[in-house]
Scaffold this active site. Structure first.
Site, PDB file in Angstrom:
ATOM      1  N   THR A 168       0.951  -0.893   0.131  1.00  0.00           N
ATOM      2  CA  THR A 168       0.236  -0.036  -0.021  1.00  0.00           C
ATOM      3  C   THR A 168       1.019   1.192  -0.261  1.00  0.00           C
ATOM      4  O   THR A 168       1.545   1.502   0.148  1.00  0.00           O
ATOM      5  CB  THR A 168      -0.893  -0.426   1.312  1.00  0.00           C
ATOM      6  OG1 THR A 168      -1.518   1.282   1.393  1.00  0.00           O
ATOM      7  CG2 THR A 168      -0.225  -0.174   2.402  1.00  0.00           C
TER       8      THR A 168
ATOM      9  N   TYR B  38      -2.782  -0.058  10.339  1.00  0.00           N
ATOM     10  CA  TYR B  38      -2.442  -0.710   8.886  1.00  0.00           C
ATOM     11  C   TYR B  38      -1.210  -0.244   8.106  1.00  0.00           C
ATOM     12  O   TYR B  38      -0.740  -1.918   7.812  1.00  0.00           O
ATOM     13  CB  TYR B  38      -3.838  -0.018   8.441  1.00  0.00           C
ATOM     14  CG  TYR B  38      -3.662  -0.140   6.543  1.00  0.00           C
ATOM     15  CD1 TYR B  38      -4.291  -1.900   6.991  1.00  0.00           C
ATOM     16  CD2 TYR B  38      -3.013   0.418   6.053  1.00  0.00           C
ATOM     17  CE1 TYR B  38      -3.696  -2.106   5.687  1.00  0.00           C
ATOM     18  CE2 TYR B  38      -3.943   0.076   4.187  1.00  0.00           C
ATOM     19  CZ  TYR B  38      -3.637  -1.131   4.472  1.00  0.00           C
ATOM     20  OH  TYR B  38      -4.094  -1.529   3.330  1.00  0.00           O
TER      21      TYR B  38
HETATM   22  N1  NAD Z   1      -8.777  -0.644  -1.999  1.00  0.00           N
HETATM   23  C1  NAD Z   1      -7.618  -0.331  -2.168  1.00  0.00           C
HETATM   24  O1  NAD Z   1      -7.224   1.157  -1.755  1.00  0.00           O
HETATM   25  C2  NAD Z   1      -6.329  -0.389  -1.542  1.00  0.00           C
HETATM   26  C3  NAD Z   1      -4.890  -0.041  -1.375  1.00  0.00           C
HETATM   27  C4  NAD Z   1      -4.352  -0.234  -1.140  1.00  0.00           C
HETATM   28  C5  NAD Z   1      -4.553  -1.861  -0.785  1.00  0.00           C
HETATM   29  N2  NAD Z   1      -4.882  -2.561  -0.587  1.00  0.00           N
HETATM   30  C6  NAD Z   1      -4.860  -3.570  -0.476  1.00  0.00           C
HETATM   31  O2  NAD Z   1      -5.190  -4.756  -1.472  1.00  0.00           O
HETATM   32  C7  NAD Z   1      -5.747  -5.483  -0.685  1.00  0.00           C
HETATM   33  C8  NAD Z   1      -7.158  -6.137  -1.093  1.00  0.00           C
HETATM   34  O3  NAD Z   1      -8.334  -4.573  -0.816  1.00  0.00           O
HETATM   35  P1  NAD Z   1      -9.768  -5.103  -1.387  1.00  0.00           P
HETATM   36  O4  NAD Z   1      -9.255  -3.008  -1.427  1.00  0.00           O
HETATM   37  O5  NAD Z   1      -9.963  -5.825  -2.334  1.00  0.00           O
HETATM   38  O6  NAD Z   1     -10.036  -5.226   0.183  1.00  0.00           O
HETATM   39  P2  NAD Z   1     -11.606  -6.305   0.748  1.00  0.00           P
HETATM   40  O7  NAD Z   1     -11.809  -6.186   2.163  1.00  0.00           O
HETATM   41  O8  NAD Z   1     -12.128  -6.607  -0.374  1.00  0.00           O
HETATM   42  O9  NAD Z   1     -10.446  -7.845   0.486  1.00  0.00           O
HETATM   43  C9  NAD Z   1      -9.881  -8.243   1.511  1.00  0.00           C
HETATM   44  C10 NAD Z   1     -10.122  -9.760   1.040  1.00  0.00           C
HETATM   45  O10 NAD Z   1      -9.191 -10.299   2.578  1.00  0.00           O
HETATM   46  C11 NAD Z   1     -10.182 -11.864   2.820  1.00  0.00           C
HETATM   47  N3  NAD Z   1      -9.517 -11.644   3.638  1.00  0.00           N
HETATM   48  C12 NAD Z   1      -9.080 -10.790   5.052  1.00  0.00           C
HETATM   49  N4  NAD Z   1      -8.960 -11.499   6.224  1.00  0.00           N
HETATM   50  C13 NAD Z   1      -8.709 -12.987   6.299  1.00  0.00           C
HETATM   51  C14 NAD Z   1      -8.443 -13.933   6.444  1.00  0.00           C
HETATM   52  N5  NAD Z   1      -6.957 -13.753   7.724  1.00  0.00           N
HETATM   53  N6  NAD Z   1      -8.091 -14.539   5.937  1.00  0.00           N
HETATM   54  C15 NAD Z   1      -8.353 -15.137   4.744  1.00  0.00           C
HETATM   55  N7  NAD Z   1      -9.112 -14.484   3.901  1.00  0.00           N
HETATM   56  C16 NAD Z   1      -9.122 -13.112   4.837  1.00  0.00           C
HETATM   57  C17 NAD Z   1     -11.489 -10.416   3.392  1.00  0.00           C
HETATM   58  O11 NAD Z   1     -12.581 -11.700   3.294  1.00  0.00           O
HETATM   59  C18 NAD Z   1     -12.133 -10.174   1.738  1.00  0.00           C
HETATM   60  O12 NAD Z   1     -12.287 -10.798   0.748  1.00  0.00           O
HETATM   61  C19 NAD Z   1      -6.031  -5.989   1.027  1.00  0.00           C
HETATM   62  O13 NAD Z   1      -4.302  -5.865   1.212  1.00  0.00           O
HETATM   63  C20 NAD Z   1      -6.138  -4.579   0.639  1.00  0.00           C
HETATM   64  O14 NAD Z   1      -4.607  -4.410   2.151  1.00  0.00           O
HETATM   65  C21 NAD Z   1      -5.911  -2.291  -1.567  1.00  0.00           C
END
Ligand code: NAD
Length: 328
Positions: free
Chosen positions: A117, A142
């Site tokens: 991130t 985070y």
């Molecule tokens: N959305 C953004 O703008 C953004 C920006 C920077 C980084 N990220 C990173 O991208 C990744 C995905 O984000 P997203 O926006 O798709 O979020 P999201 O919440 O839609 O997806 C995260 C997924 O991980 C699963 N999950 C969480 N903890 C878990 C565990 N312990 N075991 C198994 N599954 C687990 C959740 O059920 C979910 O399906 C994350 O790692 C997040 O930190 C997202």
């Protein structure tokens, strides 16, 4: 080749799983469904419900499914929540990566693409695009949990146990080109998601945090990347590792940003809705400007952005939100 996609029932993971399937990979999605949705897992992918904190379960899945590489999305990502539940973030995000790295080492799976991130960078760089080696200074647990995860992967890679690509996403938004997939988490806190919810009347208003930042219109500037362009980056990173490429880390954004006010204006334009915007105090921990320098991504992985267009991003998010809310 079979790829394990943790967090593949979530927003970015499900788009990427779909992209892998379309490019001839087999996909196993591993997700505990805390914020993900079973229906987001693309048809054609196998689904296993499980938790990445369980090294034992991961080891079994990597072995039984004969996995060639991992893309690790699974994480908690609510920055505000991380400030009052920090240990949950270290346990879920950092210990989750540790469990995965250990399971991979046990089974001999060599490659992992990791969701990192822009929150690694804090607010030290404001006046230009952020390059990969700029100083890391996360402003919240985070960001710390992700930086620690990168350290784990980097140290594991230095022993030859694995190769990895850490992809530092800036602000991810938009919905799939075919309109079949998008952000499903109703209380996701991202500006474009909240804005399109306000546009269709799901929220009464949109709150704007801080109008006195040192930016041209006083509101924060962010680099918004379309989720489908980000899915392409995962494919490129995966292919790079599978072809024997070295471990590396990349800032994932377009290299230009928009202010909160510009984004709100665009959402109002694409939706034709004039929802109320309430201007309030700054939120602690918000950097004035976060924009990626994506030169490395383009030169080393050959990424060519296809959807670097705020209008397209907002329009696709708006249409998706209408679709899942049954709004005509
Ligand atoms: N959305 C953004 O703008 C953004 C920006 C920077 C980084 N990220 C990173 O991208 C990744 C995905 O984000 P997203 O926006 O798709 O979020 P999201 O919440 O839609 O997806 C995260 C997924 O991980 C699963 N999950 C969480 N903890 C878990 C565990 N312990 N075991 C198994 N599954 C687990 C959740 O059920 C979910 O399906 C994350 O790692 C997040 O930190 C997202």
């Amino acid at each position: 080749m079979k790829i394990l996609v943790t967090g593949g029932a979530g927003y970015i993971g499900s788009h990427t799983a779909n992209r892998l399937l379309k490019n001839g990979f087999e996909v196993v999605v591993f997700d505990n469904l805390t914020t993900g949705f079973r229906e987001a897992v693309p048809k054609g992918a196998k689904f296993i419900q499980g938790d990445v904190r369980s090294e034992e379960h991961l080891t079994q899945v990597l072995r039984d499914e004969k996995i060639s590489a991992v893309i690790h999305f699974a994480a908690k990502l609510n920055v505000k929540e991380s400030t009052f539940k920090p240990l949950d973030y270290y346990e879920n995000n950092t210990a989750g990566v540790l469990a995965m790295a250990k399971a991979m080492q046990t089974v001999g799976v060599k490659h992992i693409v990791f969701s990192s991130t822009a929150a690694l960078f804090g607010d030290k760089v404001q006046d230009r695009g952020i390059v990969e080696d700029d100083p890391k200074s996360p402003l919240n647990p985070y960001g710390n949990s992700k930086l620690m995860s990168e350290y784990i992967l980097s140290d594991a890679a230095s022993t030859g146990a694995l190769t990895y690509c850490a992809l530092r996403y800036f602000n991810v938004a938009g919905a799939s080109d075919d309109g079949e997939n998008g952000q499903r988490t109703a209380d996701a806190f991202h500006l474009i998601h909240l804005g399109v919810q306000a546009a269709i009347g799901k929220r009464k208003q949109l709150q704007l945090f801080g109008n006195d930042y040192p930016t041209p219109d006083g509101t924060c500037i962010r680099d918004y990347i379309h989720v489908e362009d980000l899915a392409d980056i995962h494919l490129l990173a995966l292919k790079h590792l599978l072809a024997g490429g070295e471990s590396d880390y990349f800032n994932c954004g377009y290299g230009f940003g928009y202010s909160v006010k510009e984004v709100i204006k665009m959402i109002k334009t694409v939706s034709g809705a004039d929802f109320p915007v309430i201007e309030s105090e700054r939120r602690p921990g918000d950097a004035a400007s976060l924009v990626a320098d994506s030169a490395k991504l383009k030169s080393k992985l050959g990424w060519k952005p296809q959807r670097a267009d705020l209008n397209l991003i907002c329009k696709s998010a708006y249409q998706w939100e209408k679709r899942i809310s049954n709004v005509k």
